[in-house]
Structures are given as C-alpha cells and as structure tokens.
Design a protein around this motif. Sequence first.
Motif, PDB file in Angstrom:
ATOM      1  N   ASP A  39       0.838  -1.205   0.000  1.00  0.00           N
ATOM      2  CA  ASP A  39       0.000   0.000   0.000  1.00  0.00           C
ATOM      3  C   ASP A  39       0.872   1.254   0.000  1.00  0.00           C
ATOM      4  N   HIS A  44      -0.711   4.663  -1.869  1.00  0.00           N
ATOM      5  CA  HIS A  44      -2.101   4.628  -1.423  1.00  0.00           C
ATOM      6  C   HIS A  44      -2.217   5.159  -0.004  1.00  0.00           C
ATOM      7  N   GLN A  45      -3.389   5.657   0.332  1.00  0.00           N
ATOM      8  CA  GLN A  45      -3.654   6.057   1.707  1.00  0.00           C
ATOM      9  C   GLN A  45      -3.657   4.822   2.599  1.00  0.00           C
ATOM     10  N   GLN A  46      -3.285   5.016   3.843  1.00  0.00           N
ATOM     11  CA  GLN A  46      -3.267   3.915   4.801  1.00  0.00           C
ATOM     12  C   GLN A  46      -4.703   3.439   5.043  1.00  0.00           C
ATOM     13  N   ARG A  47      -4.886   2.146   5.062  1.00  0.00           N
ATOM     14  CA  ARG A  47      -6.219   1.578   5.256  1.00  0.00           C
ATOM     15  C   ARG A  47      -6.635   1.610   6.719  1.00  0.00           C
ATOM     16  N   TYR A  67       3.673  -0.304   5.965  1.00  0.00           N
ATOM     17  CA  TYR A  67       3.160   0.878   5.281  1.00  0.00           C
ATOM     18  C   TYR A  67       4.164   2.030   5.380  1.00  0.00           C
ATOM     19  N   ASP A  91      -1.859  11.083  -3.991  1.00  0.00           N
ATOM     20  CA  ASP A  91      -2.923  11.132  -2.997  1.00  0.00           C
ATOM     21  C   ASP A  91      -2.498  11.817  -1.694  1.00  0.00           C
ATOM     22  N   VAL A  93       0.170  11.242   0.312  1.00  0.00           N
ATOM     23  CA  VAL A  93       0.748  10.421   1.380  1.00  0.00           C
ATOM     24  C   VAL A  93       2.102  10.924   1.873  1.00  0.00           C
TER      25      VAL A  93
END
Length: 117
Positions: A39, A44-47, A67, A91, A93
């Motif tokens: 991720d 990607h943004q952290q889930r 991450y 995004d 991050v």
Amino acid sequence: MNFRTWLGGIVIAVLLLGCAASEQSLATQGDWYQIGYRDGIAGHQQRSYQSLHKLGAVQIANYDEGYNDGVTQYCNPDFAYQIGLSGQYYDGVCAGTPAGNQFRMEWQRGWDQYTSH
C-alpha cells in the motif's frame, strides 16, 4: 467488440484477480507487513483497521510498519517527476514527511507535463 478488445479485457481481469488473491493469500499467511508495504510503495492512503479486518485477523502494528517503510520509499523526490509523468495521481501520502514538499513539487512538474498532452 473485436477479439483483441475482448482478450485484453480478459487479461486485465485475470491480473486484477491475481492481485486480489495475492493480497488475500498474504493475509491468510499473516504477512501484514507486506500488505502495508505494498500500500505504501504504491502511494495509497493507509487503510483503516475495519477495511483490513475484512481480510482476516489483522496485525495492525505489522501493517503500519510495512506501510511506513513503503511510504518512505515512495516519497523519494528523485522518482516523483516520473510518477507524475506516468499519470499516477498523487494522494498526498508524503505530506508531513521530510521530503514531502519537494516530492509534491517534482510530482506536480511531471503531472503538468502528463496532462498537457
């Protein structure tokens, strides 16, 4: 629909299923570090815990560690221009990281060139 279009759609679907199966496989094996790393390195943004929990018995500390390692590598400003130039949306991050502002500027430069074509 011609054969090439149909075949291309099938190939993409198989690749996407392979990625999903791979992620599920990692969760089943308990490799939350690798899920987090993937991720992060992808920007990607952290889930959330809830979204991770859908994959299995989440080990949030391992996910977070992976991450953070992935984001550290992703946020390298030396690669930001290429990321923007390739059309990958940023995004945010890297905000708050030591090289975050430089990354954003280099990504924007590549993104501007990508969108001007």
